[in-house]
Write an enzyme that holds these catalytic residues in place. Structure first.
Site, mmCIF file in Angstrom:
data_model
loop_
_atom_site.group_PDB
_atom_site.id
_atom_site.type_symbol
_atom_site.label_atom_id
_atom_site.label_comp_id
_atom_site.label_asym_id
_atom_site.label_seq_id
_atom_site.Cartn_x
_atom_site.Cartn_y
_atom_site.Cartn_z
ATOM 1 N N GLU A 166 0.798 -1.224 0.000
ATOM 2 C CA GLU A 166 0.000 0.000 0.000
ATOM 3 C C GLU A 166 0.841 1.289 0.000
ATOM 4 O OE1 GLU A 166 -3.202 -0.141 2.859
ATOM 5 O OE2 GLU A 166 -4.211 -1.717 1.743
ATOM 6 N N GLU A 354 -5.248 -9.113 0.400
ATOM 7 C CA GLU A 354 -5.947 -8.911 1.671
ATOM 8 C C GLU A 354 -7.437 -8.771 1.395
ATOM 9 O OE1 GLU A 354 -4.609 -5.621 4.123
ATOM 10 O OE2 GLU A 354 -2.507 -6.008 3.624
#
Ligand code: NOJ
Length: 449
Positions: A166, A354
């Site tokens: 991220e 995720e």
């Protein structure tokens, strides 16, 4: 007809700072999250929580891996703490750091669980932050050196790597909003520079891994951002959702997938990029564009998306609509259209790196944790993922976030994302209903959904 491909990987994910604890043991150096949590003036993290102990996985990993095995988990995505390996970020290697990850990787392999390594999940060695962190162009070399040590050390044992988790949160929250470590508030051109450095880091690490661990080892990056999905399933609405996913606006360009993926894969910035990005882009020498490496796969962290209408305008979430414990909207459709849209733009295989939610989990009178909310959420998202796959999205695996409850960054321990409940007072692990449900999903390769 099976819903998921035969060789699909079913796994779970976590990150070093969120579960390991042992923040100052066995020669580990300090990192920016240690400092951010410990700074008494910042009050940065809820309840003054920190990852000092977290789930104590540094000591309890055998129990955690045994629980994975008992629930048929096929892959474990975990991150390496850079400062355990290189306490000052560069230079001296700490052998005890490598030995810890040796034990984890070997035990996973012995139990038939694939180790998937994330090189960087937000815990920069403090020594490197003192030198500017991701704002300093030298980060490319620092990261390449660290990646090379890991790639060489785990050659033959690790087949899939994710370089950076991220970048949007590293940049937008850590260096932009200051709500994550290192807690800075820089201007837009500096933030654009940080993105560029992150892309150079990924590229250098990918080359190093291929050189040192072998060309067949797969290297991905894990960006995040707004994924849009259509209000109605018509060709026009789908088109509008595609366009809206990759459009940039002055107020949200930091949290778009394409701020990272366009650079790496298309070697350019989106035409709708804001002025600050364009000003910075004009200063990038061609030699740096030439160093960009398209990843072998894209890791996508999928939590929530935005519904848009036929013009690509946001549609208001229904009043009183379902929310997770941390008040995130529940939008399973993003798992259907998100991977399709990313595939349409970039043409690369993907892994859902995720997916999960926080719930108000607690131990019931019968001593068990009954998390029906989690089961329903995961079930809906997985059904949508099977739609994406049946329409041609090459998704190779699904990693649930997270195996254990853990340290949820600025929210501390208030948010529980785990399939396994952690009683932080005793560090006892209690399998929730959802882990038994997920074990059955894995055992039947998704056919029970
Ligand atoms: C994404 C991040 O990678 C992870 O560290 C975090 O805990 C989850 N989202 C949930 O917020």
């Amino acid at each position: 007809m099976h819903r998921f491909p035969e060789n699909f990987t079913w796994g779970v994910a976590c990150a070093a700072y969120q579960c390991e604890g042992a923040w100052n043991e066995d020669g580990k150096g300090p990192n920016i999250w240690d400092e951010y949590c410990h700074d008494p003036d910042l009050h940065a993290v809820k309840n003054g929580d920190s990852g000092d102990i977290a789930c104590d996985s540094y000591h309890r990993y055998p129990e955690d891996i045994a629980l994975m095995k008992a629930h048929h988990v096929q892959a474990y995505r975990f991150s390496i703490s850079w400062a355990r390996i290189l306490p000052e970020g560069t230079g001296r290697v700490n052998p005890k750091g490598l030995e810890y990850y040796d034990r984890v990787v070997d035990m996973l392999l012995e139990n038939g669980i694939e180790p998937m390594i994330t090189l960087y999940h937000w815990d920069l060695p403090s020594a490197l932050q003192k030198r500017g962190g991701f704002l300093n162009p030298e980060i490319e070399g620092w990261f390449e050196n660290y990646a090379s040590i890991i790639a060489e050390h785990f050659r033959g044992r690790v087949k899939r790597y994710m370089t950076i988790n991220e970048p949007q949160c590293i940049t937008g929250l850590g260096y932009g909003a200051g709500t994550h470590a290192p807690g800075l508030r820089l201007g837009e051109e500096d933030l654009a520079r940080i993105y560029h450095h992150i892309c150079l880091c990924h590229s250098a690490a990918q080359r190093a891994i291929h050189r040192l661990a072998g060309p067949d080892v797969q290297v991905g990056i894990v960006p995040c951002g707004a994924l849009c999905y259509p209000e109605k399933d018509t060709p026009e609405n789908r088109e509008a959702a595609y366009r809206a996913t990759f459009e940039m606006h002055e107020h949200d360009w930091l949290f778009r997938f394409n701020i990272v993926l366009d650079s790496l894969i298309l070697r350019r910035y989106e035409a709708t990029a804001p002025a600050a990005v364009k000003r910075f882009a004009a200063t990038i020498p061609q030699s740096e564009w030439d160093r960009m490496e398209a990843p072998d796969f894209i890791g996508i962290n999928v939590y929530r998306g935005s519904m848009v209408d036929a013009e690509g305008k946001p549609v208001k979430y229904p009043q009183g609509g379902p929310l997770t414990a941390c008040k995130w909207q529940i939008t399973p459709e993003v798992m259907h259209y998100g991977p399709l849209n990313l595939y349409r733009r970039y043409g690369l295989p993907m892994i859902i790196s995720e997916n999960g939610l926080s719930c108000n989990d607690r131990v019931y009178l019968d001593g068990q944790v009954h998390d029906a909310d989690r089961i329903d959420f995961l079930h809906r998202y997985l059904l949508c993922l099977s739609e994406a796959i049946s329409e041609g999205a090459p998704v190779q695996g699904y990693l649930q976030w997270s195996f254990l409850d853990n340290f949820e960054w600025a929210s501390g321990y208030d948010e529980r994302f785990g399939l396994i409940y952690v009683d932080y007072a005793t560090l006892r692990r209690i399998p929730k209903d959802s882990v038994r449900w997920y074990a059955e999903v894995i055992r039947t390769k998704g056919d029970c959904l």
